[in-house]
Scaffold this active site. Structure first.
Site, PDB file in Angstrom:
ATOM      1  N   GLU A   1       0.834  -1.212   0.000  1.00 16.14           N
ATOM      2  CA  GLU A   1       0.000   0.000   0.000  1.00 16.14           C
ATOM      3  C   GLU A   1       0.863   1.254   0.000  1.00 16.14           C
ATOM      4  O   GLU A   1       2.032   1.223   0.390  1.00 16.14           O
ATOM      5  CB  GLU A   1      -0.973  -0.001   1.181  1.00 16.14           C
TER       6      GLU A   1
ATOM      7  N   ARG B   1       1.215  -2.243  12.313  1.00 15.17           N
ATOM      8  CA  ARG B   1       0.345  -3.135  11.545  1.00 15.17           C
ATOM      9  C   ARG B   1      -0.161  -2.482  10.259  1.00 15.17           C
ATOM     10  O   ARG B   1      -1.296  -2.665   9.843  1.00 15.17           O
ATOM     11  CB  ARG B   1      -0.827  -3.639  12.403  1.00 15.17           C
TER      12      ARG B   1
ATOM     13  N   CYS C   1       7.407  -1.445  -2.219  1.00 14.43           N
ATOM     14  CA  CYS C   1       8.504  -2.412  -2.391  1.00 14.43           C
ATOM     15  C   CYS C   1       9.698  -2.168  -1.488  1.00 14.43           C
ATOM     16  O   CYS C   1      10.213  -3.108  -0.875  1.00 14.43           O
ATOM     17  CB  CYS C   1       8.938  -2.467  -3.851  1.00 14.43           C
TER      18      CYS C   1
ATOM     19  N   HIS D   1      12.405  -0.355  -8.227  1.00 12.28           N
ATOM     20  CA  HIS D   1      11.933  -1.544  -7.528  1.00 12.28           C
ATOM     21  C   HIS D   1      13.119  -2.265  -6.912  1.00 12.28           C
ATOM     22  O   HIS D   1      14.245  -2.180  -7.410  1.00 12.28           O
ATOM     23  CB  HIS D   1      11.189  -2.477  -8.490  1.00 12.28           C
TER      24      HIS D   1
ATOM     25  N   ASP E   1      10.640 -11.797  -3.433  1.00 17.03           N
ATOM     26  CA  ASP E   1      10.090 -10.453  -3.621  1.00 17.03           C
ATOM     27  C   ASP E   1       8.700 -10.408  -2.993  1.00 17.03           C
ATOM     28  O   ASP E   1       7.735 -10.903  -3.560  1.00 17.03           O
ATOM     29  CB  ASP E   1      10.018 -10.111  -5.108  1.00 17.03           C
TER      30      ASP E   1
END
Length: 277
Positions: free
Chosen positions: A53, A78, A83, A120, A135
């Protein structure tokens, strides 16, 4: 000398890890031996319990990549992350358990978008004499389990299949969709330090051309279905079928974030995404 410096920094990066708190966050209580089975089980546990997110970006909050901040947010808070947050945290866990880990930078190619910077991170992991690509932070059609780092070796993961291929010294992770292989991203084997991802993180979190600045996303895969939220469109991907529905308003969006993704925000929270993005 560069390799020695990298090893020292990697060791420091994992030393501050609260491993028990992380294991509780992902619901893992199995073996801690640095073998293939542990790698697969931890990868699946992380991928299915810590959502992908970008909500802090849309709340105008900074994205910090130091291990203390990652644990405060993804473990104790939490929350999820994208990435850099996901894979830097996961790499620290793997290193603490004794896996040799190399952090790599990748260029995303998903959906045939124009060339973009390398924004990434993925992980090259060794276990039991073999090499794996791990990943937990790609989102979209990302991995649920590590894939063998063997050119052309197809890896079936529930309803989805993956492989890595090589061309002229550059590697690509591909997914199989509707009978065709599609590049998700490409990468080389040049090792990176955690600090090397700071410029890409800054670009991804702040540049006006970055999709993460314009578009709300929350994603959580399970072995049966992948849940993806893009602005107010909720997508359920079961591999063989995909269903979509548009949420009524931002109040329903908050309810779906809580109920589907485990992401809780105060009533009235509004995210600065673009409806047309």
């Amino acid at each position: 000398m560069k390799q020695v410096t990298a090893e020292i920094q990697d060791a420091r990066h994992s030393d501050a890890l609260d491993l028990d708190a992380y294991l509780g966050r992902v619901g893992y209580s199995g073996s801690m031996q640095p073998v293939r089975a542990t790698l697969e089980a931890l990868h699946l546990a992380h991928a299915t319990r810590i959502p992908f997110e970008n909500l802090d970006i849309l709340l105008k909050r900074p994205i910090r990549l130091d291990l203390a901040s990652l644990q405060d947010k993804l473990v104790r808070g939490r929350r999820g992350g994208y990435c850099f947050e996901q894979n830097l945290l996961f790499s620290s866990v793997l290193e603490r358990l004794g896996y040799p880990v190399t952090r790599l930078a990748a260029r995303v190619h998903y959906r045939n978008r124009p060339k973009v910077p390398r924004t990434h991170i993925l992980l090259r992991v060794e276990a039991e004499g073999a090499v794996w690509i791990a990943d937990v932070g790609f989102g979209l059609e990302g991995l649920l389990l590590p894939v063998p780092f063997v050119a052309g070796c197809e890896a079936r993961q529930f309803a989805w299949s993956y492989r890595v291929v090589e061309s002229d010294g550059e590697w690509a992770l591909q997914s199989l969709r509707n009978g065709s292989w599609t590049d998700l991203y490409s990468f080389t084997l040049d090792p990176c330090l955690p600090v090397d991802f700071e410029p890409a993180n800054h670009y991804t979190a702040t540049h006006p051309d970055s999709s993460f600045v314009r578009t709300l996303t929350a994603q959580l895969p399970t072995p049966e279905v992948r849940y993806r939220l893009r602005n107010r469109e909720l997508v359920l991907d079961r591999g063989a079928s995909v269903t979509r529905r548009v949420l009524a308003d931002d109040d329903e969006l908050l309810a779906v974030l809580a109920e589907t993704f485990g992401l809780h925000f105060p009533a009235g929270t509004r995210f600065a995404y673009r409806e047309d993005a």
